[in-house]
Design a protein around this motif. Structure first.
Motif, mmCIF file in Angstrom:
data_model
loop_
_atom_site.group_PDB
_atom_site.id
_atom_site.type_symbol
_atom_site.label_atom_id
_atom_site.label_comp_id
_atom_site.label_asym_id
_atom_site.label_seq_id
_atom_site.Cartn_x
_atom_site.Cartn_y
_atom_site.Cartn_z
ATOM 1 N N ARG A 1 0.844 -1.193 0.000
ATOM 2 C CA ARG A 1 0.000 0.000 0.000
ATOM 3 C C ARG A 1 0.887 1.254 0.000
ATOM 4 N NH1 ARG A 1 -3.845 -1.428 3.496
ATOM 5 N NH2 ARG A 1 -3.097 -3.562 3.633
ATOM 6 N N VAL A 2 0.348 2.343 -0.512
ATOM 7 C CA VAL A 2 1.030 3.631 -0.503
ATOM 8 C C VAL A 2 0.065 4.634 0.119
ATOM 9 C CG1 VAL A 2 2.112 5.449 -1.861
ATOM 10 C CG2 VAL A 2 2.325 3.061 -2.594
ATOM 11 N N GLU A 3 0.501 5.276 1.198
ATOM 12 C CA GLU A 3 -0.392 6.173 1.933
ATOM 13 C C GLU A 3 0.301 7.493 2.248
ATOM 14 O OE1 GLU A 3 -2.710 2.529 4.262
ATOM 15 O OE2 GLU A 3 -1.226 3.754 5.322
ATOM 16 N N GLU A 4 -0.501 8.546 2.377
ATOM 17 C CA GLU A 4 0.010 9.866 2.729
ATOM 18 C C GLU A 4 -0.499 10.255 4.112
ATOM 19 O OE1 GLU A 4 -1.108 12.459 -0.429
ATOM 20 O OE2 GLU A 4 -0.023 11.309 -1.954
ATOM 21 N N TYR A 5 0.347 10.962 4.844
ATOM 22 C CA TYR A 5 0.033 11.287 6.236
ATOM 23 C C TYR A 5 0.196 12.775 6.525
ATOM 24 C CZ TYR A 5 0.057 6.307 7.189
ATOM 25 O OH TYR A 5 -0.236 4.957 7.177
ATOM 26 N N ASN A 6 -0.693 13.281 7.375
ATOM 27 C CA ASN A 6 -0.552 14.634 7.912
ATOM 28 C C ASN A 6 0.576 14.620 8.940
ATOM 29 O OD1 ASN A 6 -2.871 15.286 6.450
ATOM 30 N ND2 ASN A 6 -4.213 14.882 8.192
ATOM 31 N N ILE A 7 1.418 15.630 8.911
ATOM 32 C CA ILE A 7 2.540 15.698 9.850
ATOM 33 C C ILE A 7 2.491 17.017 10.612
ATOM 34 C CG2 ILE A 7 5.048 15.645 10.118
ATOM 35 C CD1 ILE A 7 3.891 13.009 9.167
ATOM 36 N N PRO A 8 2.101 16.974 11.892
ATOM 37 C CA PRO A 8 2.125 18.202 12.696
ATOM 38 C C PRO A 8 3.569 18.558 13.066
ATOM 39 C CG PRO A 8 1.307 16.339 13.983
ATOM 40 C CD PRO A 8 1.555 15.825 12.617
ATOM 41 N N PRO A 9 3.797 19.779 13.534
ATOM 42 C CA PRO A 9 5.160 20.188 13.909
ATOM 43 C C PRO A 9 5.771 19.284 14.980
ATOM 44 C CG PRO A 9 3.707 22.095 13.756
ATOM 45 C CD PRO A 9 2.830 20.881 13.644
ATOM 46 N N ARG A 10 7.049 19.046 14.843
ATOM 47 C CA ARG A 10 7.865 18.287 15.805
ATOM 48 C C ARG A 10 7.464 16.819 15.893
ATOM 49 N NH1 ARG A 10 6.636 23.058 17.785
ATOM 50 N NH2 ARG A 10 4.927 22.280 19.024
ATOM 51 N N THR A 11 6.768 16.309 14.896
ATOM 52 C CA THR A 11 6.379 14.896 14.892
ATOM 53 C C THR A 11 7.584 13.997 14.638
ATOM 54 O OG1 THR A 11 4.117 15.267 14.159
ATOM 55 C CG2 THR A 11 5.067 13.137 13.636
ATOM 56 N N GLN A 12 7.717 12.960 15.438
ATOM 57 C CA GLN A 12 8.737 11.942 15.188
ATOM 58 C C GLN A 12 8.168 10.529 15.285
ATOM 59 O OE1 GLN A 12 12.185 13.643 17.703
ATOM 60 N NE2 GLN A 12 13.194 12.838 15.865
ATOM 61 N N THR A 13 6.844 10.440 15.429
ATOM 62 C CA THR A 13 6.174 9.141 15.423
ATOM 63 C C THR A 13 4.966 9.216 14.512
ATOM 64 O OG1 THR A 13 6.836 8.706 17.719
ATOM 65 C CG2 THR A 13 5.061 7.357 16.804
ATOM 66 N N VAL A 14 4.878 8.299 13.576
ATOM 67 C CA VAL A 14 3.744 8.237 12.655
ATOM 68 C C VAL A 14 2.992 6.937 12.928
ATOM 69 C CG1 VAL A 14 3.020 8.152 10.243
ATOM 70 C CG2 VAL A 14 4.975 9.566 10.910
#
Length: 202
Positions: free
Chosen positions: A53-66
């Protein structure tokens, strides 16, 4: 989209005391099993089928865990970021720049990615199993829960919205539509995907 079922008609027929050679109810059982399997996926917010699968994610500031949408994870093919959403020209991060918790679908980053909506693309393979047989073998509790729910739905197939019915000479009354059986909910709840923060949003 390709799907797999959480159990088989043969297993359910054994619980219903239907002879394995009796094919009278095979079609209806197959329909119920597929519906139950889909309902399980919705409840767990996870797909049963293990696939790429190929997925896109929202990344809030200072994120280091998805928080990946599907797990367990088999492989991570690539992790990319693109502020302009053009992932085709983005360079994938080296694999030593991240670590994945395969069982829980957590992608730990050793860098601070750019923040924004859908700016990270993750290509990976994840899911419970590639076939129903493998699912039954690796996750017997989920398979038995599917057996239980399918039996309940089969016995209520003529009165799913809740009415009085006769079963083996006895009258039984149901006051509400058929829901997930309590034991099934108890079984599936530990497998339910939890969402934390913007990086986990679909």
């Amino acid at each position: 989209m390709t799907k797999i079922d959480a159990t088989t008609a043969a297993r359910v027929k054994a619980l219903l005391d239907i002879e394995s050679t009796d094919t009278t109810y095979d079609t209806v059982l197959g329909t119920i099993i597929s519906a139950v399997s889909h309902r399980f996926e919705n409840f767990m917010d996870r797909e049963l089928l293990q696939r790429a699968r190929v997925e896109e994610y929202n990344i809030p500031p200072r994120t280091q865990t998805v928080f990946l949408r599907q797990y367990p994870v088999t492989t991570i093919t690539s992790v990319k970021t693109a502020g302009d959403w053009d992932f085709s020209t983005a360079t994938a991060f080296d694999s030593d720049q991240y670590h994945v918790d395969e069982e829980n679908g957590l992608l730990y980053l050793r860098f601070h990615p750019i923040s924004g909506a859908k700016v990270m693309q993750v290509s990976y393979t994840a899911g419970f199993a590639t076939t129903t047989t493998n699912l039954i073998s690796s996750y017997p509790a989920i398979a038995f829960a599917a057996d239980t729910q399918t039996v309940a739905a089969f016995r209520r197939r003529d009165t799913p919205q809740g009415k009085a019915m006769s079963l083996h000479g006895s009258s039984m009354s149901y006051e509400s539509p058929l829901q997930l059986v309590p034991d099934v909910v108890e079984t599936l709840t530990p497998y339910r995907r939890l969402r934390f923060g913007a990086a986990s949003l679909s």
